[in-house]
Structures are given as structure tokens and as C-alpha cells.
Design a protein around this motif. Sequence first.
Motif: not given
Lengths: 344, 246
Positions: B135-159
Amino acid sequence: MSKVRVEGLTRFKAYEILGPLGVVFVISIGVGLISASLQLAVQFALCNLVMVLALQAFVGNSGVLSFGHASFAMIGAWVSGMSTASERVKGNALALEKLWEPLITWNLNLYTSIFLAMIAGGVVAAIAGAFLMRLNGLAAGIATFAVLGLFYNFFFNNTKIGPGSQALPAVPKFDGVYEPLLLAMIAMILVYGLNVSSIGRKLRATREDLMSAPALGISTQKVRWIAFTLSGTLAGLSGAMYVHVAGTWQVQDYYLVFTFLTLAMLIIGGSASMWGAVAGTLVVTAVGQVLLLWEQGKSILGLRIDLPNGARSMLIAATLVGMLLWRSSGLTQGKEFDPRRKRN
Amino acid sequence: MAQDSFMASEINKSFGALSVLMGVSLSIKPGETLGLLGPNGAGKTTFINIVAGYEKQDSGTISINGVNLDGMKPDARARAGVARTFQSGRLFAQLTVAENIALGALGLGASHNEAQERAKNTIDVLGLNSLATAPAATLSHGNARLVGLARAVAAEPKYLIMDEPAAGLNESEVPKLLNALKVIKDRLGCGMFLVEHNVGLVAKACDRVIVLATGILIFDGAPKDALNDAQVKNAYLGDAAFGEMI
């Protein structure tokens, strides 16, 4: 890596819809067959259920409180009631002496009128939502309340389109519980369908984090508007059902008491799930019926408690406060029906 | 300037009498990683909020591949290909890591199956397999940031715009982030805009660096040149402290 599981996004589970459908079906038929007065109580409960489902579709998923849905029910009830009430009565009733001529001769069959009521509720919600869905938080709630006030005063003071503060009589009534039961079950399927859809998931994302949802390409205004329109359509259905259970249309029936009661049912049951809407309606209706009988000095299974008038409403209000204080996610804790879940 | 790039031209922003950004211009090419450095109060967060549509600039224009983004809301900019991360991750606490990442794709219109597939790929690529069902609520601060990055990457952005992804990470988590940035660049090939305090991370991850100080762009060039630029050293932290951060 094996398949990634993402059921929490858009999760259709047959038991989540079949369970509540079964519960509502069994209780409605079972209780409705006991006596004529209980059949009427079941009919009204099914009307309330559809309204609570309408509220759940929007309020539960978006987190935006709406006091305005009763106005869509008011409009739906007016459309269905006015178009099916006896032409002879509309032309002769004292309260309708100023009624606009085309409304007197307006005559539709029951099901066409209910369909039109849904369309009317949906269209008005769509128009209102196009403006209101730009707002957030308290402003949105207050604005929806203003919509309710607007339509209430429009109908209350306008005797050319209705009876004003009086009642429109001679509206045809449902025969038994089957018709309202079928309509309520259709509403349950529609709301569950919204909840497990991509739109429903996006709407909950805006509820959970208003900042990050737009960063994922989710238009808060758009998804809220879609849900608001659908819930307005269902509120229109609820109003249409109500008018064919009561047999009369009166604007006061769709104002503050109706708004408070249905919101209380949603919050007590749990606003985040369709099962919460069902559970809240069933529990509040059942408890309300018991308290009503005690208010009237009757006994239930040999037990009689003399309650003063108004005790029922006071207890529902107190329960609402208690739920908000100690169990804000409601009886169902925001979960859908799951027969395997352990009791807390 | 080429059409196929992200461009911000002459961005100005004031809050009352306080000028936060003054004529800031920059461009990012596809596949390029641009770092934005600056001390607290330099206007970094205001700038990325303007780029992502959360705030409006007083003047200036933002465009992506020749399409003007001015007046577009954050969701419209996301659909135009600009994804962002937040300093605090801002994950959906009731969802799992995999579901959060899939929502990044679902939000932009991907089907449920496609979102699931993209989540799987992103989890694989960024090495988040052990966290997928957490569950996202159980993540460490660092992992939460990494998952936030992964979520943005999953959108396959141009920038991809990242708001201080290394802030609050411990020493063992920064290399993990650096590796993730390299993988994203190699696999996705999107332009990346890294707003960071961590000078060392910016120096290692970025092709080019710009430096903001009190709302003015004072440097635009190679990371190694920024580290030796007297104006940057002076504006940022002072010689000694700046050197220690590298």
C-alpha cells in the motif's frame, strides 16, 4: 515478473453487485408482503435508496457535498407527476386554477413520464454542473444549496406551472413493490458501474488528491460534471418514483427534510461505496420505522417504549453526529459488499 | 530554436511587490536532461508550478514542440505531454504501488489493460518489484518519491518535470534515484527537467544546468562549468559549502 495486480483501480467483482441486489430484493419482497403499511414503507425506502445512490455516485466519489440533489428529484417528480396526473383533476382542482393550459392536457403513460423525469433531472444537473463543478469544498456545497433554494422558491411561488405551496393530487400510484424495486435495482447497477469504471476511479483520484490528479491528466471539472449529471438523472428517477408512491406532488416533499434524511443515510452507511448507500438506507429506514411506531404508542414484538414526537428525527441526527465523530467512513467503512470479509 | 523542444520564454512572475521570476527563458530538447539549481527562494518551485500549469505567469510563454501551453490547465498540459512529480510524492494512499503507477497511464486515457501493462513495465524497469503490492501509505519517504516518479513515467510523457526528487533521501537512496533517472532517459528518451538542491546529483544526471538566483537566470551551460562559475558559487552558497555539496 508475473502479472501486476491493479484491481484497486477499476474493480468489478460480481459479488459486490449481486450481494446488495439480493439483499434489497429479499428485504423488499419479504417485508413488503407483511402488510399494506409496510409495503408503503418499502416503496418509500426504495425511493430514498435511489436518491442515496444518486448522492453516492457524486458525493461519495468526488468528496464534494451536494445539498442540491433534492432539486433534481423535485424536477423529476414534477415532470412525472404533472404529466400523469388526471386531466380532469388538473383542470378543476382549486390549487391548480392558474395552471398553464398545455400542462392540463399534458398526458403521458407512467414509464414514459419516468424516463422523461430522468432526462429532466440529468439535463438540469448538467447545466447546473457546468458552472458548479468549477468550485471546490465549502463553496461547492453552498452553491448546490443555492440551487435547491432556487428551484424550491420557483415551484413554491409559481402557480402557473404547479400547485405552488399546495399539492398536486391524483397522480397514479405504483401497484405493489415490484416496479419501484426494479427501478432501484437498475439504479444500483448503474451506480456500481460508475464506481468501477475508469471515470469513477478518476473521480476518486480527485477526491483523494486535488493536486496530483490533474498532473495525471485527469480533468477534475470534467469527471465531476459527468458524475453530477448521472447522479442528477438518478435523482430525477428518485423524484419520479416518490411521486408515484405518494400519489401527490408537493414541493415541500423535496426540500430540507428529504435532503437531510438522504444525506444522513449516505453518511451513516458509508459514502464511499454503493453498498454503503444501500446499508445506510436499510438501517435508517428500519430504525426509523421502529421509532415511528413507538412515537405512535404502538408495540413491536411486545415491546413498547413511549417516545415523544420528533424522537425519530432527533435520533437520526444524533446518530449522524456520532458517525461523523467516531466512524466517519460509515457502517461499511467505505467498502463494497464482500461476504468473505471478517466482521470488525 | 527548433520546434521539437520544450520552451519557456521570458517568464515573469510577481507576488504583490515581490518579483519571483524575472525574464527566465530556457529550452529542453527531446532526450536532454536539464538541471535547475538555485538557493531557497530562487523561484524554482514557482517556475515548475508555472510550467505544469498550477500557477499563471504574469508574462512570457510556455510551449512544447511548437504548441503554446499558456492558458492550459494542469490536466491539459499533462495530456500535451508534460508530466510532473511532487516534492512529497503525493501518492494515492489507498492504492498499492502498482495501482498508483497504473493510474498514471489510466489518467491519460489508457485502457485498464494497457495501464496494467505499463505499470508492469515501469515496475520492472525501475526495479520496484518488491514494492508492487505494498500500500502506498506504508512506503518510506524515499520509496514514495520513487513511486511518484514511476507514476509520472507510466504516463509516457514527452517532458518529465521533477520537483526535488532527492530531497530528504538518505545516502543509500540517492544512487537508486540516479540509476532510475538514467534508466528513464535510456528507455523513454523524454526530455527531463530536474529541479534539485543536490548539486552532486544534478552534476551526474544532467546534460546541462541552469541556475536561478532571486528570480534571475544567472547560468546556462555544462554542469562542470557551473561548478566552477564564480557567479554561481557566490549566489548559491559560497565557495566552501558549494564545494562540499558536489
